[in-house]
Design a protein around this motif. Structure first.
Motif: not given
Length: 322
Positions: A82-103
């Motif tokens: 579909l030529n649709w931009p795609c981004v994968r994020v691995n929800l491992d135990g080191h990914l924090s709320r700040l990584d996800l939302v910003g800081r």
């Protein structure tokens, strides 16, 4: 890319070979976030239709299945066509709320150090026509999962408390996730680190699709496409026997005889290692057998003997008493 929108539509029957009249929006041009097309990939019809509904109707789609079934790849390959931009994020135990939302971060502006808010991946993707994939969804930390829960609502707005902002999702933002369990946790011992998920969050996913292993002939075709040096009658027979071994391990797992099963990813590694070591038995031992519990290796060796007519040393070993 934030202002881009799909500019044409594709027929599912023409692009995916599925008997459906569904028409899905698509982008005319590719950008750096569009996955590469894998011509050898085989689509599961039911899962493909579920994912296409996600792209076409903005449904939140969770794909569940055992390891190696190609859950994330399935989403990427639909997006690629579909030529649709795609981004994968691995929800491992080191990914924090700040990584996800910003800081807040210290940056250099005109030679001066200033504090500036740096967006995380979630607000970045939310404001763009991007398909965001959360891999290993059932391994996420509780603080991360509750951030995601808010964007699973119908309006999908995200509140940045530190910035006093409310972000509205782009009309063509799409959300997907993959999981080995459906929020049940590590019930069979295969997926250490998986969490039991809040049922209220599972309930917010509009579609939950289950991706199983392919039919043997389809799996063999994928292995052959990945390892073209095995092309020919002899190579095809070899791959067919490998897939039969994999099927036996999966049946043994379902029956409770094995605690480890062979995924299509492992079959491909086995086929590749045959070219490296020049011996199917040696490649089998190094690709899969050594991963198995010692008490189960005799059973696995018997599967190999049944399909290849060759004995392994493990065939004669007695199982270790429990």
């Amino acid at each position: 890319m934030s202002d881009a929108c799909p500019d044409h539509a594709v027929a599912v029957r023409d692009v995916f070979g599925i008997d459906s009249d569904l028409v899905v929006p698509a982008f005319g041009e590719r950008d750096e976030h569009v996955p590469e097309i894998d011509e050898a990939y085989r689509f599961d019809p039911d899962v493909t239709l579920a994912l296409l509904a996600g792209f076409a109707r903005n449904r939140r789609v969770l794909v569940q299945g055992l390891h190696g079934t190609g859950k994330s790849t399935h989403i990427e390959q639909v997006a690629a066509r579909l030529n649709w931009p795609c981004v994968r994020v691995n929800l491992d135990g080191h990914l924090s709320r700040l990584d996800l939302v910003g800081r807040d971060a210290v940056v250099l502006r005109d030679g001066q150090q200033v504090t500036e808010f740096q967006e995380g991946i979630l607000p970045w993707a939310l404001q763009r026509p991007v398909a965001l994939i959360f891999d290993e969804y059932d391994a996420g930390r509780p603080d991360v999962m509750f951030v995601i829960q808010r964007i699973l609502e119908r309006d999908g707005k995200l509140t940045l408390l530190d910035q006093h902002r409310v972000l509205r999702p782009h009309p063509y933002f799409r959300l997907f996730a993959t999981a080995n369990t459906v929020g049940l946790g590590n019930v069979n011992g295969l997926y250490h680190g998986s969490q039991r998920l809040n049922h209220a969050q599972i309930d917010r996913w509009n579609i939950v699709a289950s991706l199983n292993y392919l039919a043997p002939e389809e799996e063999a075709a994928i292995v052959l496409a990945r390892v073209p040096e095995l092309a020919g009658k002899r190579g095809s027979e070899l791959i067919a026997a490998m897939v039969r071994v994999a099927e036996l391990t999966r049946n043994g797992f379902r029956a409770g005889d094995l605690s480890t099963l062979m995924s299509p990813r492992t079959v491909i590694s086995w086929a590749e290692n045959v070219g490296v070591f020049g011996d199917v038995a040696v490649a089998f031992r190094l690709s899969f057998l050594n991963k198995c519990d010692e008490a189960e290796r005799q059973t696995v060796a018997e599967y190999f003997q049944r399909c290849f007519g060759r004995e392994l040393a493990e065939s004669y070993q007695q199982a270790v008493p429990a």
